[in-house]
Design a protein around this motif. Structure first.
Motif, PDB file in Angstrom:
ATOM      1  N   MET A   1       0.835  -1.241   0.085  1.00 11.75           N
ATOM      2  CA  MET A   1      -0.090  -0.038   0.108  1.00 11.75           C
ATOM      3  C   MET A   1       1.051   1.263   0.083  1.00 11.75           C
ATOM      4  N   TYR A   2       0.756   2.178  -0.710  1.00 10.93           N
ATOM      5  CA  TYR A   2       1.355   3.472  -0.933  1.00 10.93           C
ATOM      6  C   TYR A   2       0.948   4.445   0.030  1.00 10.93           C
ATOM      7  N   THR A   3       2.093   5.209   0.263  1.00 11.42           N
ATOM      8  CA  THR A   3       1.846   6.500   1.318  1.00 11.42           C
ATOM      9  C   THR A   3       1.520   7.521   0.365  1.00 11.42           C
ATOM     10  N   LEU A   4       0.257   8.237   0.613  1.00 11.05           N
ATOM     11  CA  LEU A   4       0.237   9.525  -0.010  1.00 11.05           C
ATOM     12  C   LEU A   4       0.833  10.757   0.519  1.00 11.05           C
ATOM     13  N   ILE A   5       1.789  11.466  -0.278  1.00  8.32           N
ATOM     14  CA  ILE A   5       2.387  12.638   0.249  1.00  8.32           C
ATOM     15  C   ILE A   5       1.720  13.894   0.304  1.00  8.32           C
ATOM     16  N   ASP A   6       1.427  14.266   1.483  1.00  8.68           N
ATOM     17  CA  ASP A   6       0.391  15.435   1.602  1.00  8.68           C
ATOM     18  C   ASP A   6       1.223  16.971   1.590  1.00  8.68           C
ATOM     19  N   GLY A   7       1.318  17.369   0.497  1.00  9.52           N
ATOM     20  CA  GLY A   7       2.126  18.674   0.473  1.00  9.52           C
ATOM     21  C   GLY A   7       1.287  19.746   1.252  1.00  9.52           C
ATOM     22  N   LYS A   8      -0.051  19.754   1.499  1.00 12.62           N
ATOM     23  CA  LYS A   8      -0.790  20.776   1.996  1.00 12.62           C
ATOM     24  C   LYS A   8      -0.744  21.023   3.512  1.00 12.62           C
ATOM     25  N   ALA A   9      -0.684  19.539   3.927  1.00 10.02           N
ATOM     26  CA  ALA A   9      -0.600  19.356   5.472  1.00 10.02           C
ATOM     27  C   ALA A   9       0.902  19.750   5.977  1.00 10.02           C
ATOM     28  N   THR A  10       1.832  19.540   5.027  1.00 12.78           N
ATOM     29  CA  THR A  10       3.410  19.925   5.338  1.00 12.78           C
ATOM     30  C   THR A  10       3.450  21.322   5.124  1.00 12.78           C
ATOM     31  N   ALA A  11       3.131  21.757   4.134  1.00 17.71           N
ATOM     32  CA  ALA A  11       3.115  23.177   4.258  1.00 17.71           C
ATOM     33  C   ALA A  11       2.634  24.174   5.218  1.00 17.71           C
ATOM     34  N   THR A  12       1.248  23.558   5.580  1.00 23.95           N
ATOM     35  CA  THR A  12       0.605  24.152   6.607  1.00 23.95           C
ATOM     36  C   THR A  12       1.584  24.186   7.984  1.00 23.95           C
ATOM     37  N   ALA A  13       2.201  22.936   8.327  1.00 28.07           N
ATOM     38  CA  ALA A  13       2.914  22.880   9.480  1.00 28.07           C
ATOM     39  C   ALA A  13       4.228  23.826   9.504  1.00 28.07           C
ATOM     40  N   ILE A  14       4.893  23.973   8.118  1.00 31.25           N
ATOM     41  CA  ILE A  14       5.997  24.762   8.149  1.00 31.25           C
ATOM     42  C   ILE A  14       5.655  26.241   8.268  1.00 31.25           C
ATOM     43  N   LYS A  15       4.589  26.722   7.571  1.00 31.43           N
ATOM     44  CA  LYS A  15       3.885  27.961   7.859  1.00 31.43           C
ATOM     45  C   LYS A  15       3.845  28.453   9.271  1.00 31.43           C
ATOM     46  N   GLN A  16       3.302  27.409   9.930  1.00 27.74           N
ATOM     47  CA  GLN A  16       3.080  27.851  11.457  1.00 27.74           C
ATOM     48  C   GLN A  16       4.315  27.973  12.153  1.00 27.74           C
ATOM     49  N   GLN A  17       5.396  27.173  11.830  1.00 28.78           N
ATOM     50  CA  GLN A  17       6.666  27.432  12.320  1.00 28.78           C
ATOM     51  C   GLN A  17       7.307  28.768  11.980  1.00 28.78           C
ATOM     52  N   ILE A  18       6.855  29.013  10.770  1.00 26.07           N
ATOM     53  CA  ILE A  18       7.526  30.589  10.293  1.00 26.07           C
ATOM     54  C   ILE A  18       6.861  31.250  10.936  1.00 26.07           C
ATOM     55  N   ALA A  19       5.397  31.491  11.310  1.00 33.66           N
ATOM     56  CA  ALA A  19       4.668  32.451  11.797  1.00 33.66           C
ATOM     57  C   ALA A  19       5.208  32.507  13.153  1.00 33.66           C
ATOM     58  N   GLU A  20       5.491  31.614  13.843  1.00 35.30           N
ATOM     59  CA  GLU A  20       6.009  31.543  15.399  1.00 35.30           C
ATOM     60  C   GLU A  20       7.309  32.301  15.416  1.00 35.30           C
ATOM     61  N   GLU A  21       8.390  32.085  14.257  1.00 34.58           N
ATOM     62  CA  GLU A  21       9.453  32.714  14.240  1.00 34.58           C
ATOM     63  C   GLU A  21       9.460  34.210  14.068  1.00 34.58           C
ATOM     64  N   VAL A  22       8.404  34.440  13.106  1.00 32.81           N
ATOM     65  CA  VAL A  22       8.080  35.898  12.994  1.00 32.81           C
ATOM     66  C   VAL A  22       7.784  36.797  13.799  1.00 32.81           C
ATOM     67  N   LYS A  23       6.810  36.162  14.807  1.00 33.28           N
ATOM     68  CA  LYS A  23       6.231  36.589  16.200  1.00 33.28           C
ATOM     69  C   LYS A  23       7.360  37.078  16.890  1.00 33.28           C
ATOM     70  N   GLU A  24       8.326  36.176  17.089  1.00 32.99           N
ATOM     71  CA  GLU A  24       9.511  36.230  18.106  1.00 32.99           C
ATOM     72  C   GLU A  24      10.333  37.522  17.592  1.00 32.99           C
ATOM     73  N   MET A  25      10.732  37.342  16.196  1.00 28.59           N
ATOM     74  CA  MET A  25      11.547  38.479  15.588  1.00 28.59           C
ATOM     75  C   MET A  25      10.864  39.873  15.927  1.00 28.59           C
ATOM     76  N   VAL A  26       9.645  39.822  15.669  1.00 31.29           N
ATOM     77  CA  VAL A  26       8.844  41.364  15.750  1.00 31.29           C
ATOM     78  C   VAL A  26       8.971  41.823  17.411  1.00 31.29           C
ATOM     79  N   ALA A  27       8.639  40.819  18.281  1.00 31.56           N
ATOM     80  CA  ALA A  27       8.769  41.028  19.531  1.00 31.56           C
ATOM     81  C   ALA A  27       9.979  41.422  20.038  1.00 31.56           C
TER      82      ALA A  27
END
Length: 293
Positions: A1-27
């Motif tokens: 059985m194959y694994t479907l590579i979910d680009g949407k979920a991966t991108a969402t997770a990475i964008k959340q990490q970026i948002a956290e970092e930006v929050k810290e930068m601005v603070a």
């Protein structure tokens, strides 16, 4: 059985990490990262893509600017716009959405962009630095694909990889990255329209990256059992059942190829979201002056 590579979920997770970092930068008193996009004309695909970039900027906590021109903009006007963005200290990175109208020399526009703000990774300085393994802005789609392979812990070192297509935007940089020690560390074959026996080349591959722009090009008889398939194709195919009258079709005949794979990306929802996510990663790196002081 194959694994479907979910680009949407991966991108969402990475964008959340970026948002956290930006929050810290601005603070900590740093400037909020800012990405600008220049859009010429009203090409449907480009419109959608730029709209998604603006949304991604919001999700990452970036500022964004959209500069629009009609199809009849002159090369001089566009070059003047690029010069202005190069010199604007508020703008960390910017892109000129391709394709451009026929009367404008795309290469001339790309060359005019300050390579330190070239978050698309198309400037020859970034392309050259990538080729020899120096820090730089890596072209967004290949960077997104490398991120997906890492995210899903897909072994690439020593594997046989076939890249279908040799475009400057995907095929060539993808082959470079898959070959390089610090990225893919794989044995790479690039196939294109003049390759003698593409089927035979593909059947040998542990990883196939299809970026040829031909719907359903990769069929089950081209894929060995357990292969990893990354489908970069996004061709608009007429489809009366869809509200928009078309559907996005990949380069891989998904239904017949998937059962043979260990991993496969869907279209849409695979590589596409990762391309925009990579652009956000590059913009953050530009704001932090990670590669170029």
């Amino acid at each position: 059985m194959y694994t479907l590579i979910d680009g949407k979920a991966t991108a969402t997770a990475i964008k959340q990490q970026i948002a956290e970092e930006v929050k810290e930068m601005v603070a900590n008193g740093a400037k909020r990262p800012c990405l600008a996009a220049v859009l010429v004309g009203h090409d449907g695909g480009s419109e959608t893509y730029v709209k998604n970039k603006v949304i991604a900027c919001e999700q990452c906590g970036f500022e964004s600017r959209l500069i629009r021109y009609e199809d009849d903009v002159t090369e001089e006007e566009l070059l003047a716009c690029v010069a202005k963005l190069n010199n604007d200290p508020q703008i960390d990175g910017f892109i000129v959405q391709l394709p451009l109208p026929k009367h404008i020399d795309e290469q001339k526009i790309i060359m005019a962009i300050d390579y330190r703000k070239d978050v698309d990774g198309f400037h020859p300085i970034n392309v050259g630095r990538m080729a020899i393994g120096l820090p730089c802005f890596v072209s967004a789609t290949p960077l997104g694909i490398m991120t997906l392979l890492q995210h899903y812990h897909i072994e690439t070192s020593g594997k046989k990889c076939v890249v279908l297509g040799r475009s400057n935007i995907v095929g060539k940089p993808m082959a470079q990255l898959m070959m390089q020690k610090q990225y893919g560390d794989a044995t790479v074959t690039v196939c294109h329209s003049h390759t003698k026996d593409i089927k035979a080349e593909c059947r040998e591959a542990d990883i196939i990256i299809a970026a040829i722009g031909r719907p359903d090009f990769v069929t089950a008889d081209m894929v060995k059992e357990g292969a990893v398939i990354i489908d970069v194709g996004t061709t608009r195919v007429p489809d009366a059942t869809k509200k928009k009258g078309f559907r996005l079709n990949g380069d891989v005949k998904f239904d017949e190829v998937a059962p043979k794979c260990s991993f496969i990306t869907p279209v849409p929802g695979g590589v596409g979201p990762m391309t925009i996510c990579s652009l956000m990663k590059n913009t953050l790196a530009a704001a932090k002056k990670e590669y170029y002081k």
